[in-house]
Design an enzyme around this catalytic site. Structure first.
Site, PDB file in Angstrom:
ATOM      1  N   LYS A 237     -36.644 102.528  61.990  1.00 23.91           N
ATOM      2  CA  LYS A 237     -35.768 101.915  62.991  1.00 23.91           C
ATOM      3  C   LYS A 237     -34.799 102.953  63.583  1.00 23.91           C
ATOM      4  CE  LYS A 237     -33.381  98.983  65.341  1.00 23.91           C
ATOM      5  NZ  LYS A 237     -33.921  98.352  66.536  1.00 23.91           N
TER       6      LYS A 237
ATOM      7  N   CYS B 179     -27.237  99.231  69.551  1.00 20.90           N
ATOM      8  CA  CYS B 179     -28.339  99.891  68.829  1.00 20.90           C
ATOM      9  C   CYS B 179     -28.373 101.390  69.122  1.00 20.90           C
ATOM     10  CB  CYS B 179     -29.679  99.266  69.207  1.00 20.90           C
ATOM     11  SG  CYS B 179     -29.918  97.633  68.499  1.00 20.90           S
TER      12      CYS B 179
HETATM   13  N1  LIG Z   1     -29.574  92.379  69.259  1.00 20.25           N
HETATM   14  C1  LIG Z   1     -30.610  93.203  69.231  1.00 20.25           C
HETATM   15  O1  LIG Z   1     -31.301  93.366  70.222  1.00 20.25           O
HETATM   16  C2  LIG Z   1     -30.960  93.963  67.969  1.00 20.25           C
HETATM   17  C3  LIG Z   1     -32.160  94.662  67.953  1.00 20.25           C
HETATM   18  C4  LIG Z   1     -32.508  95.335  66.795  1.00 20.25           C
HETATM   19  C5  LIG Z   1     -31.668  95.307  65.689  1.00 20.25           C
HETATM   20  N2  LIG Z   1     -30.498  94.638  65.747  1.00 20.25           N
HETATM   21  C6  LIG Z   1     -29.652  94.638  64.541  1.00 20.25           C
HETATM   22  O2  LIG Z   1     -29.646  93.336  63.982  1.00 20.25           O
HETATM   23  C7  LIG Z   1     -28.377  93.093  63.379  1.00 20.25           C
HETATM   24  C8  LIG Z   1     -27.783  91.820  63.965  1.00 20.25           C
HETATM   25  O3  LIG Z   1     -27.562  92.045  65.341  1.00 20.25           O
HETATM   26  P1  LIG Z   1     -27.234  90.879  66.365  1.00 20.25           P
HETATM   27  O4  LIG Z   1     -27.386  91.470  67.719  1.00 20.25           O
HETATM   28  O5  LIG Z   1     -28.017  89.661  66.034  1.00 20.25           O
HETATM   29  O6  LIG Z   1     -25.685  90.629  66.033  1.00 20.25           O
HETATM   30  P2  LIG Z   1     -24.751  89.467  66.617  1.00 20.25           P
HETATM   31  O7  LIG Z   1     -23.380  90.008  66.609  1.00 20.25           O
HETATM   32  O8  LIG Z   1     -25.339  88.875  67.838  1.00 20.25           O
HETATM   33  O9  LIG Z   1     -24.861  88.320  65.501  1.00 20.25           O
HETATM   34  C9  LIG Z   1     -24.480  88.504  64.199  1.00 20.25           C
HETATM   35  C10 LIG Z   1     -23.926  87.184  63.671  1.00 20.25           C
HETATM   36  O10 LIG Z   1     -23.622  87.378  62.288  1.00 20.25           O
HETATM   37  C11 LIG Z   1     -22.446  86.636  61.983  1.00 20.25           C
HETATM   38  N3  LIG Z   1     -21.893  87.172  60.734  1.00 20.25           N
HETATM   39  C12 LIG Z   1     -21.070  88.225  60.551  1.00 20.25           C
HETATM   40  N4  LIG Z   1     -20.864  88.432  59.247  1.00 20.25           N
HETATM   41  C13 LIG Z   1     -21.569  87.490  58.587  1.00 20.25           C
HETATM   42  C14 LIG Z   1     -21.775  87.184  57.215  1.00 20.25           C
HETATM   43  N5  LIG Z   1     -21.216  87.920  56.252  1.00 20.25           N
HETATM   44  N6  LIG Z   1     -22.560  86.134  56.889  1.00 20.25           N
HETATM   45  C15 LIG Z   1     -23.155  85.379  57.860  1.00 20.25           C
HETATM   46  N7  LIG Z   1     -23.002  85.631  59.187  1.00 20.25           N
HETATM   47  C16 LIG Z   1     -22.221  86.667  59.530  1.00 20.25           C
HETATM   48  C17 LIG Z   1     -21.580  86.801  63.204  1.00 20.25           C
HETATM   49  O11 LIG Z   1     -20.623  85.764  63.295  1.00 20.25           O
HETATM   50  C18 LIG Z   1     -22.625  86.738  64.327  1.00 20.25           C
HETATM   51  O12 LIG Z   1     -22.789  85.431  64.819  1.00 20.25           O
HETATM   52  C19 LIG Z   1     -27.537  94.346  63.612  1.00 20.25           C
HETATM   53  O13 LIG Z   1     -27.658  95.209  62.522  1.00 20.25           O
HETATM   54  C20 LIG Z   1     -28.206  94.961  64.819  1.00 20.25           C
HETATM   55  O14 LIG Z   1     -27.991  96.357  64.866  1.00 20.25           O
HETATM   56  C21 LIG Z   1     -30.128  93.946  66.859  1.00 20.25           C
END
Ligand SMILES: NC(=O)c1ccc[n+]([C@@H]2O[C@H](COP(=O)([O-])OP(=O)(O)OC[C@H]3O[C@@H](n4cnc5c(N)ncnc54)[C@H](O)[C@@H]3O)[C@@H](O)[C@H]2O)c1
Length: 434
Positions: free
Chosen positions: A215, A269
């Site tokens: 990743k 990212c």
């Molecule tokens: N969005 C993308 O396109 C994408 C792509 C690849 C990887 N990622 C990775 O995936 C992960 C999540 O990204 P995202 O974009 O979904 O984030 P996001 O901020 O949209 O959502 C994360 C959610 O997690 C919740 N949260 C925070 N702490 C928490 C906990 N301890 N327990 C339960 N919920 C909790 C937050 O309130 C939020 O709603 C990150 O590591 C990101 O780097 C995201």
């Protein structure tokens, strides 16, 4: 392995589509988020993020009875962690006089901790959050061991990176190839069986640290490539040529694929993940470090371009079009467009920003326009910062009637420049020479 119930921690851009997709494939899903406002909204069938098709599938998943939401986990066959991994705001690492950003792993740690009381023999835990190498082995496994159960022996533990494209998440979640890295081959197989429920792309098994590296390598490769493109844009300005033409010609070479320059690199990212390598091995990552620095400096370069167009920016009125970190999404995290706006303001400009995907965004110190018309009506110049489809389609003649600005600065090569010039606009372009 057979899965009847999955508990997904984090209901954001990744967790929510994943949760509703599992639910629509007949799995009982408990979605857990620590933000009570999100849980409350979802409980009413409303969603808090913009992603095409997501509202419908979330509603259908809730209506099916398979999907429910809570602020607390429950026992389940599998636990998926999809919580944010940004970098720390105020703390930096240092190596040889160079500072670097540090991953903020608090959400991952607390998500792993809340699973502990619910973990049972034979469960599967998958970390999906993008994380520094060895997080699964060195951080998650020891936390989960507080349950008295051992990862790889009593329960399965794996890392599976997410590679979906915002705007296409629901399709790519199903169609993309997925890498699943287990602590043991049995953990990889359990992860394979879980994702097989809906993934149509190939599911490739490996070990946890390789999956984490995959990743980070993907995003670091893109960051370094964009840094080269950004440096090329500066060279093109110096040598009086058009970088966009030069890149398209260079890309005719069958083994060359240079990405596009722009106002910088943003999002949660590509602008974040390379730091996870630098943080864990600063002595091995000078190229990755400098690519990050080049891309972080690009908003300053854009401001220089605006100055070339307008001279002093003191009291100049500027309409900034787009604040998202990339086209056609509402995600403003780490967006270089925001940084450009802030830097223009530091130079004394009065900036009105228009973001059609998030018109009511509340960004400290940024004056949001209520519409495109509101942004441009009194402007001295228009700066195009994001390649939203609706900006690319702007009709210069219609715009000319709504603004006194006759200067447009295109940082993303999004406009039909001849049409804008023919309408009486002076067009300034990033990387397009004199
Ligand atoms: N969005 C993308 O396109 C994408 C792509 C690849 C990887 N990622 C990775 O995936 C992960 C999540 O990204 P995202 O974009 O979904 O984030 P996001 O901020 O949209 O959502 C994360 C959610 O997690 C919740 N949260 C925070 N702490 C928490 C906990 N301890 N327990 C339960 N919920 C909790 C937050 O309130 C939020 O709603 C990150 O590591 C990101 O780097 C995201």
């Amino acid at each position: 392995m057979n899965f009847k119930k999955v508990c997904i921690l984090g209901l954001g851009y990744i967790g929510l589509p994943t949760a509703s997709t599992f639910a629509m494939h007949g799995i009982k899903v408990l979605g857990v988020d620590t933000n009570p406002r999100i849980v409350e909204m979802l409980g009413k069938g409303e969603i808090h993020i913009h992603e095409p098709g997501l509202r419908d599938i979330v509603k259908a998943a809730l209506a099916s009875g398979n999907f429910s939401v809570s602020t607390k986990p429950e026992e389940a066959d599998a636990f998926l962690i999809a919580v944010p991994t940004p970098f720390q705001e105020n703390k930096f690492g240092e190596y040889n006089g160079q500072t670097y950003k540090l991953a903020d792993m608090r959400a991952v740690i607390s998500a792993a901790e809340v699973i502990v009381p619910y973990l049972r023999k034979g469960n599967l835990v998958v970390l999906e959050s993008t994380s520094p190498p060895r997080t699964t082995v060195d951080l998650i496994a020891p936390i989960l061991a507080r349950s008295g159960l051992q990862a790889g022996r009593d329960f399965h533990l794996a890392y599976s990176p997410e590679r979906v494209l915002p705007g296409q998440i629901l399709r790519e979640l199903i169609e993309n190839a997925r890498v699943i890295g287990g602590l043991t081959p049995e953990s990889s197989q359990a992860g394979h069986d879980l994702y097989k429920i809906f993934v149509k792309g190939e599911i490739i098994k490996t070990d946890a640290t390789t999956a984490e590296m995959v990743k980070l390598m993907e995003n670091t490769y893109r960051d370094v490539n964009i840094a080269i493109a950004n440096e090329f844009s500066r060279l093109a300005d110096k040598f009086g040529i058009d970088v966009w033409e030069a890149i398209s010609l260079a890309n005719r070479h069958p083994r060359v694929k240079i990405l596009s320059p722009g106002p910088g690199v943003g999002g949660h990212c590509i602008s974040v993940d390379p730091w996870f390598f630098v943080e864990t091995a600063p002595e091995l990552t000078p190229l990755i470090y400098h690519a990050r620095k080049v891309n972080d400096a690009q908003p300053h370069y854009v401001v220089e371009l605006v100055k070339r167009a307008l001279g002093s920016l003191k009291s100049k009125k500027i309409a900034a079009l787009g604040l998202a970190y990339k086209p056609d999404v509402d995600d403003l995290r780490e967006s270089p467009a925001n940084e450009v706006v802030r830097l223009l303001q530091e130079e004394g400009a009065q900036v009105k920003a228009w973001e059609p995907f998030k018109p009511d965004a509340n960004l400290p110190g940024i004056d949001m326009a209520s519409s495109l018309e509101d942004a441009i009506k009194d402007a001295d110049a228009i700066v195009l910062l994001v390649k939203h489809t609706e900006f690319v389609r702007l009709d210069p003649q219609a715009i000319a009637l709504k603004t006194k600005a006759r200067i447009i600065i295109d940082t993303i090569n999004g406009l039909n420049h001849e049409a804008w010039k023919n309408t009486g606009f002076s067009v300034y372009r990033l990387g397009a020479g004199k």
